[in-house]
Design an enzyme around this catalytic site. Structure first.
Site, PDB file in Angstrom:
ATOM      1  N   ALA A  23      59.258  19.615  12.638  1.00  0.00           N
ATOM      2  CA  ALA A  23      58.954  18.979  13.875  1.00  0.00           C
ATOM      3  C   ALA A  23      57.902  17.893  13.968  1.00  0.00           C
ATOM      4  CB  ALA A  23      58.748  20.113  14.758  1.00  0.00           C
ATOM      5  N   ASP A 103      66.629  16.884  16.991  1.00  0.00           N
ATOM      6  CA  ASP A 103      66.537  15.852  18.137  1.00  0.00           C
ATOM      7  C   ASP A 103      67.130  14.684  17.892  1.00  0.00           C
ATOM      8  OD1 ASP A 103      63.145  15.458  16.833  1.00  0.00           O
ATOM      9  OD2 ASP A 103      64.953  14.488  16.232  1.00  0.00           O
ATOM     10  N   HIS A 120      69.294  22.679  11.035  1.00  0.00           N
ATOM     11  CA  HIS A 120      69.200  23.735  12.026  1.00  0.00           C
ATOM     12  C   HIS A 120      70.238  23.107  13.386  1.00  0.00           C
ATOM     13  CE1 HIS A 120      65.129  25.326  10.411  1.00  0.00           C
ATOM     14  NE2 HIS A 120      66.114  25.720   9.624  1.00  0.00           N
TER      15      HIS A 120
HETATM   16  N1  APR Z   1      51.762  13.986  11.766  1.00  0.00           N
HETATM   17  C1  APR Z   1      51.523  14.945  10.855  1.00  0.00           C
HETATM   18  N2  APR Z   1      51.812  16.216  10.845  1.00  0.00           N
HETATM   19  C2  APR Z   1      51.893  16.573  12.046  1.00  0.00           C
HETATM   20  C3  APR Z   1      51.957  15.749  13.405  1.00  0.00           C
HETATM   21  C4  APR Z   1      51.824  14.511  13.058  1.00  0.00           C
HETATM   22  N3  APR Z   1      51.860  13.437  14.125  1.00  0.00           N
HETATM   23  N4  APR Z   1      52.567  16.610  14.361  1.00  0.00           N
HETATM   24  C5  APR Z   1      52.489  17.941  13.934  1.00  0.00           C
HETATM   25  N5  APR Z   1      52.331  17.924  12.549  1.00  0.00           N
HETATM   26  C6  APR Z   1      52.302  19.096  11.516  1.00  0.00           C
HETATM   27  C7  APR Z   1      51.853  20.361  12.215  1.00  0.00           C
HETATM   28  O1  APR Z   1      50.453  20.314  11.851  1.00  0.00           O
HETATM   29  C8  APR Z   1      52.472  21.255  11.548  1.00  0.00           C
HETATM   30  O2  APR Z   1      52.142  21.830  10.195  1.00  0.00           O
HETATM   31  O3  APR Z   1      53.930  19.363  11.490  1.00  0.00           O
HETATM   32  C9  APR Z   1      54.099  20.762  11.220  1.00  0.00           C
HETATM   33  C10 APR Z   1      55.057  21.152  11.987  1.00  0.00           C
HETATM   34  O4  APR Z   1      55.136  22.572  11.790  1.00  0.00           O
HETATM   35  P1  APR Z   1      56.029  23.514  12.870  1.00  0.00           P
HETATM   36  O5  APR Z   1      55.846  23.431  14.567  1.00  0.00           O
HETATM   37  O6  APR Z   1      56.142  24.926  12.078  1.00  0.00           O
HETATM   38  O7  APR Z   1      57.697  22.943  12.711  1.00  0.00           O
HETATM   39  P2  APR Z   1      58.646  23.154  11.375  1.00  0.00           P
HETATM   40  O8  APR Z   1      58.158  23.133  10.182  1.00  0.00           O
HETATM   41  O9  APR Z   1      59.664  22.013  11.790  1.00  0.00           O
HETATM   42  O10 APR Z   1      59.502  24.319  12.043  1.00  0.00           O
HETATM   43  C11 APR Z   1      60.459  24.757  11.150  1.00  0.00           C
HETATM   44  O11 APR Z   1      60.913  26.566  12.730  1.00  0.00           O
HETATM   45  O12 APR Z   1      61.190  27.507  14.781  1.00  0.00           O
HETATM   46  C12 APR Z   1      61.618  27.100  13.718  1.00  0.00           C
HETATM   47  O13 APR Z   1      63.937  26.080  13.960  1.00  0.00           O
HETATM   48  C13 APR Z   1      62.445  25.597  14.210  1.00  0.00           C
HETATM   49  O14 APR Z   1      63.104  23.869  12.758  1.00  0.00           O
HETATM   50  C14 APR Z   1      61.997  24.567  13.065  1.00  0.00           C
HETATM   51  C15 APR Z   1      61.625  25.608  11.955  1.00  0.00           C
END
Ligand code: APR
Ligand code: ZN
Length: 251
Positions: A23, A103, A120
Site C-alpha cells: 500500500a 487499487d 489480494h
Molecule cells: N514511500 C515509502 N514507503 C511508504 C510510503 C511512501 N510514500 N507510504 C507508506 N509507506 C510505507 C509505510 O511506512 C508502511 O511500512 O509502506 C508500508 C505500508 O505498510 P502497510 O500499511 O502494512 O501495507 P501493506 O504492507 O501493503 O499491507 C499488506 O495487509 O491488511 C492487509 O490486505 C492488506 O494488502 C494489505 C496487506
C-alpha cells in the site's frame, strides 16, 4: 549492504527483476495505507470473510467503508513509483510485479496484465459469491444510498463482494503459483512500500533471497527484513524513484 551506486549498477546489468509492492506505493496517489499513522487499520478493525458471509451488519459495515474511500480510489492516479515499475518492464528488465494492492494503479500506469499478480485480488470488480457474475463497481456503489441493505446479485440474489481477498479468505491459487514461479526466477527482488507484516505475501522476499536473489527494500519505515536485505532505502518512494530512475536511465 550495497551503496545506491552499486545497486544502480546491478539494476542496469539485470534483466530478471521482480518487484513486490504494498500500500505504501499508492499513498502518494492519495490512497491511505493500512499500518502507518492514520492508516486504514488504525481506524477500522478488519471485517473477516467469515463475518462478511454470516452477518448482514458486517456486510453493511464493509460497504460503508467502501463508500468512504470511494472518491479517493476513483480519483487516484498512478504516481512516480508505479511508473518506475512500468519503466523496468519497458526496458525488458521485469519478470513480473507481485502486488498486495487492490487499487489497479500498476495496470493504469501501463504495466501489461500478464506482468501483474494481484495476491489480494482487486477492488476494480465486484462479484457474486454464488454464481460468479461480475459487476461494475460504479453501478453497485450507486445503490448504496440512505439506509441501504447489502447489495445482492440481480441474477441469483447471491451475496455481492469486492473481488478482494479478506482476512480468513483463501488466497487465489493461480496468483500464488505465478508469484512463486517469478520469485524463484528473480535475480533482483525489490520490495516497495510494504510493512511485510502479512503472510503468506511477506514470505516471497524471503524465498527470493534464499534462492540467491539480491533483495532490495524501499520503504519509509523499517521492515522485519531490513537486516536480511542487500540494499535498503528508508524514505518516500516517489522521491527515491525520481532520482533512481535517472541513475539507471541508460541501463
Ligand atoms: N514511500 C515509502 N514507503 C511508504 C510510503 C511512501 N510514500 N507510504 C507508506 N509507506 C510505507 C509505510 O511506512 C508502511 O511500512 O509502506 C508500508 C505500508 O505498510 P502497510 O500499511 O502494512 O501495507 P501493506 O504492507 O501493503 O499491507 C499488506 O495487509 O491488511 C492487509 O490486505 C492488506 O494488502 C494489505 C496487506
Ligand atoms: Zn449471482
Amino acid at each position: 549492504m550495497l551503496t545506491l551506486e552499486e545497486f544502480a549498477g546491478k539494476i542496469r546489468q539485470s534483466g530478471d527483476i521482480v518487484v513486490f509492492t504494498g500500500a505504501g506505493i499508492s499513498t502518494e496517489s492519495g490512497i491511505p495505507d493500512f499500518r502507518s499513522p492514520g492508516g486504514i487499520w488504525t481506524r477500522y478493525r478488519p471485517v473477516t470473510f467469515q463475518e462478511y458471509m454470516s452477518s448482514e451488519t458486517a456486510r453493511i459495515e464493509a460497504w460503508k467503508r467502501r463508500l468512504d474511500g470511494w472518491e479517493q480510489h476513483k480519483n487516484a492516479k498512478p504516481n512516480v513509483g508505479h511508473y518506475f515499475v512500468q519503466s523496468l518492464d519497458a526496458k525488458g528488465k521485469l519478470i513480473g510485479l507481485i502486488t498486495q494492492n487492490v487499487d489497479g494503479l500498476h495496470s493504469e500506469a501501463g504495466l501489461p496484465d500478464d506482468k501483474i499478480v494481484e495476491l489480494h485480488g482487486t477492488n476494480r470488480k465486484i462479484i457474486c459469491l454464488e454464481c460468479g457474475r461480475s459487476y461494475d463497481p460504479d453501478a453497485i456503489i450507486k445503490r448504496l444510498v440512505g439506509d441501504f441493505a447489502s447489495p445482492k446479485c440481480d441474477a441469483c440474489s447471491g451475496i455481492l463482494k469486492s473481488a478482494t481477498v479478506s482476512f480468513g479468505q483463501a488466497m487465489p491459487e493461480a496468483a500464488m503459483r505465478r508469484a512463486q514461479e517469478w520469485t524463484e526466477q528473480a535475480e533482483i527482488f525489490i520490495v516497495m512500500g510494504s510493512s511485510l507484516q502479512v503472510q503468506p505475501a511477506a514470505s516471497f522476499p524471503v524465498v527470493a533471497k534464499r534462492n540467491g536473489a539480491l533483495l532490495a527494500i524501499i520503504n519509509r519505515e523499517p521492515t522485519p527484513l531490513d537486516d536480511y536485505a542487500d540494499f535498503v532505502h528508508q524514505g518516500a518512494i516517489g522521491e527515491f524513484c525520481g532520482r533512481f530512475g535517472e541513475m539507471i536511465a541508460d541501463g
